[in-house]
Design a protein around this motif. Structure first.
Motif, PDB file in Angstrom:
ATOM      1  N   GLU A 165       6.671 -15.016  -3.266  1.00  0.00           N
ATOM      2  CA  GLU A 165       6.883 -16.453  -3.134  1.00  0.00           C
ATOM      3  C   GLU A 165       6.529 -16.917  -1.723  1.00  0.00           C
ATOM      4  OE1 GLU A 165      10.379 -19.479  -4.617  1.00  0.00           O
ATOM      5  OE2 GLU A 165      10.972 -17.619  -3.641  1.00  0.00           O
ATOM      6  N   TYR A 166       6.925 -16.132  -0.747  1.00  0.00           N
ATOM      7  CA  TYR A 166       6.645 -16.422   0.659  1.00  0.00           C
ATOM      8  C   TYR A 166       5.140 -16.536   0.900  1.00  0.00           C
ATOM      9  CZ  TYR A 166       6.572 -15.446   5.744  1.00  0.00           C
ATOM     10  OH  TYR A 166       6.361 -15.484   7.096  1.00  0.00           O
ATOM     11  N   LEU A 167       4.380 -15.640   0.264  1.00  0.00           N
ATOM     12  CA  LEU A 167       2.927 -15.659   0.424  1.00  0.00           C
ATOM     13  C   LEU A 167       2.294 -16.804  -0.347  1.00  0.00           C
ATOM     14  CD1 LEU A 167       0.242 -14.302   1.328  1.00  0.00           C
ATOM     15  CD2 LEU A 167       0.380 -12.902  -0.752  1.00  0.00           C
ATOM     16  N   LYS A 206       7.027  -3.729   2.302  1.00  0.00           N
ATOM     17  CA  LYS A 206       6.232  -2.765   1.537  1.00  0.00           C
ATOM     18  C   LYS A 206       6.617  -1.334   1.884  1.00  0.00           C
ATOM     19  CE  LYS A 206       2.004  -5.621   1.224  1.00  0.00           C
ATOM     20  NZ  LYS A 206       0.589  -5.678   1.631  1.00  0.00           N
ATOM     21  N   VAL A 207       6.682  -1.049   3.156  1.00  0.00           N
ATOM     22  CA  VAL A 207       6.956   0.315   3.603  1.00  0.00           C
ATOM     23  C   VAL A 207       8.377   0.750   3.238  1.00  0.00           C
ATOM     24  CG1 VAL A 207       7.316   1.730   5.656  1.00  0.00           C
ATOM     25  CG2 VAL A 207       5.263   0.307   5.469  1.00  0.00           C
ATOM     26  N   ASN A 208       9.348  -0.081   3.560  1.00  0.00           N
ATOM     27  CA  ASN A 208      10.740   0.332   3.368  1.00  0.00           C
ATOM     28  C   ASN A 208      11.111   0.480   1.891  1.00  0.00           C
ATOM     29  OD1 ASN A 208      11.613   0.649   6.052  1.00  0.00           O
ATOM     30  ND2 ASN A 208      11.871  -1.545   6.301  1.00  0.00           N
ATOM     31  N   ILE A 209      10.622  -0.415   1.040  1.00  0.00           N
ATOM     32  CA  ILE A 209      10.973  -0.298  -0.374  1.00  0.00           C
ATOM     33  C   ILE A 209      10.219   0.863  -1.026  1.00  0.00           C
ATOM     34  CG2 ILE A 209      11.020  -1.454  -2.594  1.00  0.00           C
ATOM     35  CD1 ILE A 209      11.479  -4.053  -1.256  1.00  0.00           C
ATOM     36  N   THR A 210       8.987   1.104  -0.599  1.00  0.00           N
ATOM     37  CA  THR A 210       8.258   2.264  -1.117  1.00  0.00           C
ATOM     38  C   THR A 210       9.015   3.552  -0.801  1.00  0.00           C
ATOM     39  OG1 THR A 210       6.100   1.167  -0.918  1.00  0.00           O
ATOM     40  CG2 THR A 210       6.108   3.574  -0.999  1.00  0.00           C
ATOM     41  N   LEU A 211       9.488   3.680   0.417  1.00  0.00           N
ATOM     42  CA  LEU A 211      10.274   4.858   0.788  1.00  0.00           C
ATOM     43  C   LEU A 211      11.555   4.935  -0.027  1.00  0.00           C
ATOM     44  CD1 LEU A 211       9.969   5.063   4.687  1.00  0.00           C
ATOM     45  CD2 LEU A 211       8.974   6.597   2.997  1.00  0.00           C
ATOM     46  N   ARG A 212      12.185   3.817  -0.229  1.00  0.00           N
ATOM     47  CA  ARG A 212      13.449   3.784  -0.973  1.00  0.00           C
ATOM     48  C   ARG A 212      13.241   4.249  -2.419  1.00  0.00           C
ATOM     49  NH1 ARG A 212      18.199   1.377   0.333  1.00  0.00           N
ATOM     50  NH2 ARG A 212      19.628   0.856  -1.354  1.00  0.00           N
ATOM     51  N   ILE A 213      12.158   3.817  -3.038  1.00  0.00           N
ATOM     52  CA  ILE A 213      11.878   4.213  -4.420  1.00  0.00           C
ATOM     53  C   ILE A 213      11.581   5.709  -4.515  1.00  0.00           C
ATOM     54  CG2 ILE A 213      10.082   4.053  -6.200  1.00  0.00           C
ATOM     55  CD1 ILE A 213      10.179   1.042  -5.895  1.00  0.00           C
ATOM     56  N   TYR A 214      10.736   6.212  -3.623  1.00  0.00           N
ATOM     57  CA  TYR A 214      10.366   7.624  -3.704  1.00  0.00           C
ATOM     58  C   TYR A 214      11.494   8.560  -3.262  1.00  0.00           C
ATOM     59  CZ  TYR A 214       5.549   7.050  -5.167  1.00  0.00           C
ATOM     60  OH  TYR A 214       4.417   6.778  -5.904  1.00  0.00           O
ATOM     61  N   LEU A 247       0.329  -7.782  -3.943  1.00  0.00           N
ATOM     62  CA  LEU A 247       0.973  -9.048  -4.283  1.00  0.00           C
ATOM     63  C   LEU A 247       0.079  -9.931  -5.133  1.00  0.00           C
ATOM     64  CD1 LEU A 247       2.665  -9.853  -0.867  1.00  0.00           C
ATOM     65  CD2 LEU A 247       3.858  -9.474  -3.020  1.00  0.00           C
ATOM     66  N   LEU A 248      -1.192  -9.992  -4.783  1.00  0.00           N
ATOM     67  CA  LEU A 248      -2.134 -10.803  -5.560  1.00  0.00           C
ATOM     68  C   LEU A 248      -2.203 -10.292  -6.997  1.00  0.00           C
ATOM     69  CD1 LEU A 248      -5.140 -11.308  -3.090  1.00  0.00           C
ATOM     70  CD2 LEU A 248      -3.029 -12.628  -3.293  1.00  0.00           C
ATOM     71  N   ALA A 249      -2.259  -8.980  -7.165  1.00  0.00           N
ATOM     72  CA  ALA A 249      -2.357  -8.398  -8.504  1.00  0.00           C
ATOM     73  C   ALA A 249      -1.073  -8.616  -9.302  1.00  0.00           C
ATOM     74  CB  ALA A 249      -2.674  -6.910  -8.397  1.00  0.00           C
ATOM     75  N   MET A 250       0.064  -8.527  -8.630  1.00  0.00           N
ATOM     76  CA  MET A 250       1.332  -8.719  -9.324  1.00  0.00           C
ATOM     77  C   MET A 250       1.450 -10.133  -9.877  1.00  0.00           C
ATOM     78  SD  MET A 250       5.231  -8.110  -7.916  1.00  0.00           S
ATOM     79  CE  MET A 250       5.170  -9.463  -6.732  1.00  0.00           C
ATOM     80  N   VAL A 251       1.160 -11.126  -9.059  1.00  0.00           N
ATOM     81  CA  VAL A 251       1.254 -12.509  -9.512  1.00  0.00           C
ATOM     82  C   VAL A 251       0.187 -12.809 -10.555  1.00  0.00           C
ATOM     83  CG1 VAL A 251       1.130 -14.927  -8.778  1.00  0.00           C
ATOM     84  CG2 VAL A 251       2.332 -13.253  -7.348  1.00  0.00           C
ATOM     85  N   ASP A 252      -1.013 -12.258 -10.381  1.00  0.00           N
ATOM     86  CA  ASP A 252      -2.071 -12.433 -11.373  1.00  0.00           C
ATOM     87  C   ASP A 252      -1.656 -11.832 -12.713  1.00  0.00           C
ATOM     88  OD1 ASP A 252      -5.147 -13.076 -11.728  1.00  0.00           O
ATOM     89  OD2 ASP A 252      -4.818 -11.105 -12.633  1.00  0.00           O
ATOM     90  N   CYS A 253      -1.003 -10.675 -12.676  1.00  0.00           N
ATOM     91  CA  CYS A 253      -0.515 -10.021 -13.901  1.00  0.00           C
ATOM     92  C   CYS A 253       0.491 -10.916 -14.617  1.00  0.00           C
ATOM     93  CB  CYS A 253       0.101  -8.680 -13.542  1.00  0.00           C
ATOM     94  SG  CYS A 253       0.991  -7.880 -14.899  1.00  0.00           S
ATOM     95  N   TRP A 254       1.475 -11.425 -13.886  1.00  0.00           N
ATOM     96  CA  TRP A 254       2.476 -12.310 -14.492  1.00  0.00           C
ATOM     97  C   TRP A 254       1.821 -13.548 -15.099  1.00  0.00           C
ATOM     98  CZ3 TRP A 254       6.004 -11.776  -9.630  1.00  0.00           C
ATOM     99  CH2 TRP A 254       6.829 -10.652  -9.772  1.00  0.00           C
TER     100      TRP A 254
END
Length: 451
Positions: free
Chosen positions: A366-368, A228-236, A332-339
């Protein structure tokens, strides 16, 4: 014009090679120019806006085969394959200006992340004697193109024109994916829209809480939190327009981002109500739709192999040596619920056109979700544990805010919202970029192929 019916190669003499044109020299344009040069192509014509002519000449000085022109008219007249590498917001205007100057019989494509406006511009402004074969590298400029998906769209072109584009792009060693314009926008929405919304919302939530998530109480220092942390930084750390075009101009994406905000809000209300049974049922129903049990571990290898692997890339320290505290993993819960709500199967497009970030984030989901223990733990934490409750509130507000911003279709508002959070994290970008790049490489190398 030379005949390219029998194929081309950078091994050919210079006078037998096609002239490649790049209109727009942002980060992706520069990456393409340098890759073409390294491959041995010797006629690479490039331009940016006229005001950047001197600067671009200085940047491209010494790059073999690259010739800098003042504007797109010169590039269009001199090139056999022309790539418009401009922001989706401006592609109509740029093609309208330079398209009519295109060399007779040339092949034209675009590197825009949203193809609907590009297609409209090409059909409206390119001469009838010009062929259209577009492309899109599904990764950022700092990621090696080797093995990454590269979409090729044959829209209006004979066989030789398609082969020409394939031959020119072949030295990238990317994996060619053949789609139509409409298929491209649907696939990119399914693999990127909700992913980007989740990370944009996380970053905004942490900014509003005025905290770097890997510091302080150390709640985001191991396991899934590291991703979560590393990809958020990468995007911003990227340019805001990289994400704005997809979100605002792709009609499929806007529907998904709106549903993501609704899913986040509805799940957060269940958390506040303490309704563990309803929340658990909703999550298991979503799991069955997105990660059905009959696609078990025997034919779907997990992307994340272990938390020990991820812990190597934490920006913070787990001072007491324990694992991270229980977390609702609302994003993660919201993302999978959205899909699940929209009937989207993200795994269907994973191998077809999954970006590095999407592959990692779907791997985390998937891991979760494939582990009953981990999923039950997230539900229990969501309802019983208030440690992350304030973060979940900020995340819910951020998700709704991003959805509203995108629904307005206003690029200036999107830029302002993005830039405010980017400025908050800017002092940590260098550290985050280095760690994030190593994490992506390590996970990619450790991921067994899917069958």
């Amino acid at each position: 014009m030379l005949s390219f019916a029998n194929g081309v190669s950078p091994a050919f003499a210079a006078d037998e090679q096609p002239a490649i044109g790049l209109i727009g020299m942002g980060e992706m344009g520069k990456m393409y120019a340098r890759r073409f040069s390294e491959a041995g192509w010797q006629k690479i014509n490039v331009c940016d806006i006229p005001e950047k002519f001197d600067q671009l000449q200085a940047e491209m000085h010494g790059v073999s085969g690259v010739r800098v022109f003042k504007d797109g008219h010169h590039v269009s007249r001199a090139s056999d394959f022309i790539i418009y590498s401009v922001e989706a917001e401006f592609v109509q205007r740029v093609v309208a200006e330079y398209g009519p100057s295109t060399k007779v019989g040339a092949v034209v494509g675009g590197q825009t992340s949203v193809k609907a406006p590009e297609r409209e511009a090409f059909e409206k402004y390119l001469p009838d004697d010009v062929h259209i074969v577009s492309c899109h590298s599904l990764h950022g400029p700092t990621v090696s193109p080797v093995g990454q998906p590269l979409v090729i769209i044959r829209h209006r072109a004979p066989d030789w024109a398609l082969r020409l584009v394939e031959d020119i792009l072949r030295p990238f060693k990317s994996r060619h994916v053949y789609l139509s314009y409409d298929e491209h926008d649907l696939v990119t929405a399914n693999t990127q829209a909700v992913t980007h919304a989740a990370f944009l919302s996380m970053g905004t939530a942490w900014r509003c809480a005025s905290t770097y998530p890997w510091e302080g109480a150390g709640l985001y220092v191991s396991g899934i939190e590291v991703v979560k942390v590393n990809i958020t930084l990468r995007i911003y750390a990227n340019k805001w327009h990289v994400y704005a075009g997809l979100a605002i101009l792709n009609p499929y994406a806007r529907v998904q981002i709106d549903q993501f905000a609704k899913s986040t809000t509805e799940l957060y209300k269940l958390m506040l109500a303490g309704d563990a049974n309803t929340l658990r049922k909703r999550m298991y129903d979503a799991r069955e739709k997105v990660f059905p049990h009959d696609q078990g571990a025997t034919n779907t290898a997990p992307i994340l192999l272990s938390e020990d692997l991820l812990d190597q890339f934490s920006l913070g320290k787990n001072t007491d040596g324990s694992r991270c505290t229980p977390n609702s993993h609302l994003s993660l819960l919201a993302m999978v619920d959205c899909w699940a709500t929209l009937g989207i199967d993200p795994l269907a497009h994973l191998d077809l056109a999954g970006t590095p970030i999407f592959r990692m984030w779907i791997g985390v989901a998937e891991y979760l979700f494939r582990s009953c223990a981990r999923l039950d733990g997230a539900v229990e934490a969501a309802v019983r544990d208030v440690m992350h409750r304030s973060d979940d509130l900020e995340f819910t507000l951020a998700a709704r805010g991003w959805s509203q911003c995108i629904s307005f279709g206003n690029f200036e508002l999107y830029e302002r919202r993005f830039s405010e959070t980017a400025a908050f994290f800017q002092p940590r970008f260098l550290e985050g970029a280095e760690v994030g790049a190593r994490m992506i490489k390590a996970i990619s190398q450790s991921t067994p192929p899917r069958e």
